[in-house]
Design an enzyme around this catalytic site. Structure first.
Site, short mmCIF file in Angstrom:
data_model
loop_
_atom_site.label_atom_id
_atom_site.label_comp_id
_atom_site.label_asym_id
_atom_site.label_seq_id
_atom_site.Cartn_x
_atom_site.Cartn_y
_atom_site.Cartn_z
N ARG A 164 0.83 -1.21 0.00
CA ARG A 164 0.00 0.00 0.00
C ARG A 164 0.86 1.26 0.00
NH1 ARG A 164 -4.59 0.68 4.54
NH2 ARG A 164 -2.74 1.00 5.85
N LYS A 266 -2.69 6.63 1.53
CA LYS A 266 -2.53 7.06 2.93
C LYS A 266 -1.54 8.23 3.03
CE LYS A 266 -2.63 4.70 7.40
NZ LYS A 266 -4.06 4.95 7.65
N GLU A 302 -16.31 6.79 4.35
CA GLU A 302 -15.65 6.19 5.52
C GLU A 302 -15.68 7.16 6.68
OE1 GLU A 302 -11.11 6.17 5.37
OE2 GLU A 302 -11.61 5.96 3.26
#
Length: 420
Positions: A164, A266, A302
């Site tokens: 990721r 992220k 989210e």
């Protein structure tokens, strides 16, 4: 001196393809996002073979001295029987407790990371014109280490965090460590801070890898130098409620991410953007904020730092990963566990109105693992779910996942990495 790579007992990516999940992935963009993630997988190294758990000699237990700076010596108490740090393990919150060591590795102008080293934990120096300070060119990850009853240590899917980070680095125009380098660095940092890992059942060691543009740049451009850094801290529950149900408020004016933006990686800027709404919600007594999509303003996305799941009967629905939602590793794991237990999992557009009819709602993330939702408020209307604890579905999934993470049940998923 034996190389630090002797510490590695890494994982090869092991994507699970449950039929129930395949049938109910209803977004083409979600599928394409999964394919994009796989592009950043590196060919498995001979050093990254499963079941080669660390055991035996002290060299397999301690970070190699080649990893240590001259001013960073391992504690005298760091041995086969490590004395735990003097903490109140029964009352850990989720906050920074400075530990012994951090890990640092720099990238040269050619884009290659090398010469990583353990250093005493402390402040770092940054040029005022560094890319991360001026233009937000930075990423972070989060994962955990758990102590078993036999004093061995378990990591949970560290290669997924490495992949990721590599995906996020491509979006942010940054070089990134290889999967091997990432996993090696995590293991070295955890072993060097072993005395800070809470006793079994008392919490975990939170691991925070950072990738940031530390080179000086005045005009808008990628930084000329990058630093990969890892620090750790023992933690307990993320929310002050612990495992008690949390209360959420739906935010319908401010948005966390936009199509084509960076919501699916992220990057550090994603989290600063939620602080305004989150602070306002907490001032009104809510635990956190649930965000909607910015186009139609009716589909769930989210929570500030968690993915969201909605339960109705035997069906568990969660917003599809389509570029504005972070592909959470706990989210991915919960989907696989739910499918293996016979639930029907749907990754799709989930309308806010479905919250009114839901049997349960819960959040997932590295920090929270699973957090049950007790109530959600939308435009002044409050909907309540379970009171006092987990709903039956969330409880079942939570018990299974945490038992896997802590080594209490056999890991048939091949998700954990054991350090002895």
């Amino acid at each position: 001196m034996e190389s630090s790579r002797a510490l590695i007992a890494g994982l090869q990516p092991n994507p699970l393809a449950h039929p129930c999940r395949q049938r109910h992935i209803l977004s083409l963009s979600s599928a394409s996002w999964e394919r994009k993630l796989k592009l950043f997988s590196t060919p498995p190294s001979p050093k990254l073979q499963r079941q080669s758990h660390l055991s035996g000699s002290n060299a397999a237990r301690l970070p190699s001295s080649s990893l240590l700076r001259r001013d960073a010596t391992l504690s005298d108490t760091y041995s086969d029987a490590v004395e735990l740090a003097n903490l109140d393990w029964d009352n850990l919150g989720f906050g920074l407790l400075p530990t012994d060591y951090m890990y640092s590795m720099k990238c040269d102008r050619g884009g290659n990371f090398s010469n990583g080293e353990l250093q005493r934990f402390g402040n770092i120096e940054l040029n005022p014109s560094s890319g991360v300070l001026n233009y937000g060119q930075g990423l972070f990850e989060g994962l955990k280490a758990y102590r078993k009853h036999d004093d061995s240590i378990l990591l949970f899917r560290p290669e997924e965090n490495a992949l990721r980070m590599r995906m996020g680095a491509e979006r942010m125009c940054m070089p990134a460590p290889t999967v091997d380098q990432f996993v090696e660095a995590v293991k070295a940092t955890v072993l060097a801070n072993k005395r800070w890992i809470p006793p079994t059942g008392k919490g975990s060691l939170y691991i925070r890898p950072l990738l940031m543009g530390t080179g000086a740049v005045l005009g808008l451009a990628p930084a000329p130098e990058y630093t990969f850094l890892i620090y750790v801290s023992p933690v307990g529950n993320y929310f002050k409620e612990g495992v008690a149900p949390i209360s959420l408020v739906v935010e319908h004016e401010l948005h966390r991410a936009t199509p084509g933006g960076t919501g699916g990686v992220k990057t550090i800027g994603n989290y600063a953007a939620v602080l305004k709404a989150q602070s306002a919600a907490k001032a009104k007594g809510y635990s956190d904020v649930l965000y909607l999509d910015c186009v139609h303003k009716k589909y769930l996305e989210e929570v500030s730092s968690c993915n969201i799941f909605v339960v109705k009967g035997n069906v568990i629905s969660t917003p599809a990963v389509k570029g504005t939602i972070l592909p959470g590793i706990t989210r991915k794991s919960i989907i696989d566990v739910a499918c293996s237990q016979g639930f029907q999992v749907e990754e799709r557009l989930v309308e806010v109105g479905e919250l009114l009819q839901a049997d349960e709602v819960f959040c997932t993330g590295t920090a929270v693992v699973i957090s049950p939702v007790g109530s959600i408020t939308y435009r002044g209307q409050r909907v309540s779910y379970v009171e006092g604890g987990f709903g039956p579905v969330a409880q079942r999934l939570y018990s299974t996942l945490t038992s896997l993470q802590m080594g209490l049940i056999e890991d048939n998923m091949n998700w954990t990495v054991q350090l002895r």
